[in-house]
Design an enzyme around this catalytic site. Structure first.
Site, PDB file in Angstrom:
ATOM      1  CB  SER A   1      -0.789  -0.149   1.131  1.00 61.50           C
ATOM      2  OG  SER A   1      -1.604   1.259   1.425  1.00 61.50           O
TER       3      SER A   1
ATOM      4  CG  ASP B   1      -5.010   2.606   0.708  1.00 59.65           C
ATOM      5  OD1 ASP B   1      -6.032   1.915   0.525  1.00 59.65           O
ATOM      6  OD2 ASP B   1      -4.118   2.400   1.190  1.00 59.65           O
TER       7      ASP B   1
ATOM      8  CG  MET C   1      -8.101   7.303   2.814  1.00 59.08           C
ATOM      9  SD  MET C   1      -7.213   7.274   4.008  1.00 59.08           S
ATOM     10  CE  MET C   1      -6.565   5.758   4.373  1.00 59.08           C
TER      11      MET C   1
ATOM     12  CG  HIS D   1      -9.057   0.488  -0.895  1.00 58.46           C
ATOM     13  ND1 HIS D   1      -8.963   0.251   0.475  1.00 58.46           N
ATOM     14  CD2 HIS D   1     -10.552   0.102  -0.544  1.00 58.46           C
ATOM     15  CE1 HIS D   1      -9.861  -0.056   1.145  1.00 58.46           C
ATOM     16  NE2 HIS D   1     -10.799   0.074   0.561  1.00 58.46           N
TER      17      HIS D   1
ATOM     18  CG  MET E   1     -11.188   3.285   1.767  1.00 58.77           C
ATOM     19  SD  MET E   1      -9.755   3.176   2.795  1.00 58.77           S
ATOM     20  CE  MET E   1      -8.426   3.820   1.466  1.00 58.77           C
TER      21      MET E   1
ATOM     22  CG  MET F   1     -11.745  -2.637   4.732  1.00 60.67           C
ATOM     23  SD  MET F   1     -10.065  -2.047   3.967  1.00 60.67           S
ATOM     24  CE  MET F   1      -9.327  -1.363   5.159  1.00 60.67           C
TER      25      MET F   1
ATOM     26  CG  ASP G   1      -6.419  -2.622   3.027  1.00 59.94           C
ATOM     27  OD1 ASP G   1      -5.247  -2.394   3.527  1.00 59.94           O
ATOM     28  OD2 ASP G   1      -7.018  -1.820   2.186  1.00 59.94           O
TER      29      ASP G   1
HETATM   30  C1  DX5 Z   1      -6.344   1.576   5.678  1.00 61.32           C
HETATM   31  C2  DX5 Z   1      -5.988   1.435   4.128  1.00 61.32           C
HETATM   32  C3  DX5 Z   1      -4.708   0.312   4.158  1.00 61.32           C
HETATM   33  C4  DX5 Z   1      -3.551   0.738   4.825  1.00 61.32           C
HETATM   34  C5  DX5 Z   1      -3.037  -0.677   5.110  1.00 61.32           C
HETATM   35  O1  DX5 Z   1      -7.422   2.399   5.675  1.00 61.32           O
HETATM   36  O2  DX5 Z   1      -6.995   0.827   3.458  1.00 61.32           O
HETATM   37  O3  DX5 Z   1      -4.470  -0.061   2.919  1.00 61.32           O
HETATM   38  O4  DX5 Z   1      -2.836   1.468   4.032  1.00 61.32           O
HETATM   39  O5  DX5 Z   1      -1.839  -0.033   5.961  1.00 61.32           O
HETATM   40  P1  DX5 Z   1      -1.131  -1.130   6.962  1.00 61.32           P
HETATM   41  O6  DX5 Z   1      -0.579  -2.222   6.207  1.00 61.32           O
HETATM   42  O7  DX5 Z   1      -0.046  -0.113   7.392  1.00 61.32           O
HETATM   43  O8  DX5 Z   1      -2.084  -1.699   7.943  1.00 61.32           O
HETATM   44 ZN    ZN Z   2      -6.768  -0.247   0.990  1.00 62.34          ZN
END
Ligand code: DX5
Ligand code: ZN
Length: 222
Positions: free
Chosen positions: A10, A37, A39, A68, A70, A139, A178
């Site tokens: 990621s 990711d 967000m 991804h 979000m 998740m 994830d």
């Molecule tokens: C969380 C993200 C993940 C995150 C995972 O909201 O969707 O992809 O980057 O990070 P680690 O591996 O550090 O938990």
């Molecule tokens: Zn993610």
């Protein structure tokens, strides 16, 4: 059925000041996909990687980019993410409880479509909705931040999701996990049915990235 385990670092955990080098480093380390990711500070309480950066990274790598989303209203941005370089686009069932139309739009853009659920969404709610997806993203932390601790109940949820995919005739769909994934828990996560591990901190912040990728795959150090 024995599946090859794919590793999806990621980018959220990369050193952004040196992003080009980070992408090369993760390619050399043997990553299979890049997890991207997005967000929106609304569906999740944080802001992260957007379109301009994705376009720049697309030019710098041939790795598959797994986006991804979000975010609320992902349907408004599908084409933009496809144009910016996404190979696959995953949306959340929390945002689109009846996701068939949006998933179809992703497919019609020529991209792989994925569906994700948060840790508090019953896996059962996916029944009847996995018919045409390329990946199911479970998740294992509440989304929004990297570096969180893996929620142990996610193992049972992975087993349930794997049976649901198999029962739906979708043995070929990737089961991705994830959040909080690292060398210490990768073995049990794969045993529970995951075949694609997203890891941010566990890869980008590792002292030896290639070693971290190997360890996630369950391979011995060389
Ligand atoms: C969380 C993200 C993940 C995150 C995972 O909201 O969707 O992809 O980057 O990070 P680690 O591996 O550090 O938990
Ligand atoms: Zn993610």
């Amino acid at each position: 059925m024995k599946r090859a385990v794919k590793i999806a670092p990621s980018v959220l955990a990369a050193d952004f000041l040196r992003l080009g080098d980070e992408i090369r480093r993760v390619e050399d380390a043997g990553a299979d996909l890049l997890h991207w990711d997005v967000m929106d500070a609304h569906f999740v309480p944080n802001l992260s990687l957007g379109l301009g950066m994705l376009e720049a990274v697309r030019k710098a790598t041939r790795l598959y980019i797994d986006v991804h989303l979000m975010m609320d209203n992902p349907e408004k941005y599908l084409k933009a993410f496809a144009d910016a370089g996404a190979d696959g686009i995953t949306i959340h069932l929390e945002v689109h409880p009846e996701p068939a139309g949006v998933l179809e739009e992703i497919r019609s853009l020529g991209r792989d479509c994925g569906l994700s659920i948060n840790p508090d969404m019953p896996v059962e709610r996916l029944r009847g909705k996995v018919g045409a997806i390329r990946r199911l993203l479970l998740m294992s932390v509440f989304p929004g931040f990297g570096g969180q601790k893996f929620i142990p109940e996610s193992l049972a949820r992975l087993r349930e999701a794997r049976s649901l995919l198999d029962a739906s005739g979708r043995e070929d769909a990737e089961l991705q996990v994830d959040g909080g994934v690292g060398a210490a828990n990768a073995g049990e996560i794969v045993a529970a049915g995951a075949d694609c591990l997203v890891a941010g901190t566990g890869v980008f912040r590792a002292a030896d990235m290639a070693e971290a990728v190997r360890a996630l795959r369950g391979e011995e150090a060389c």
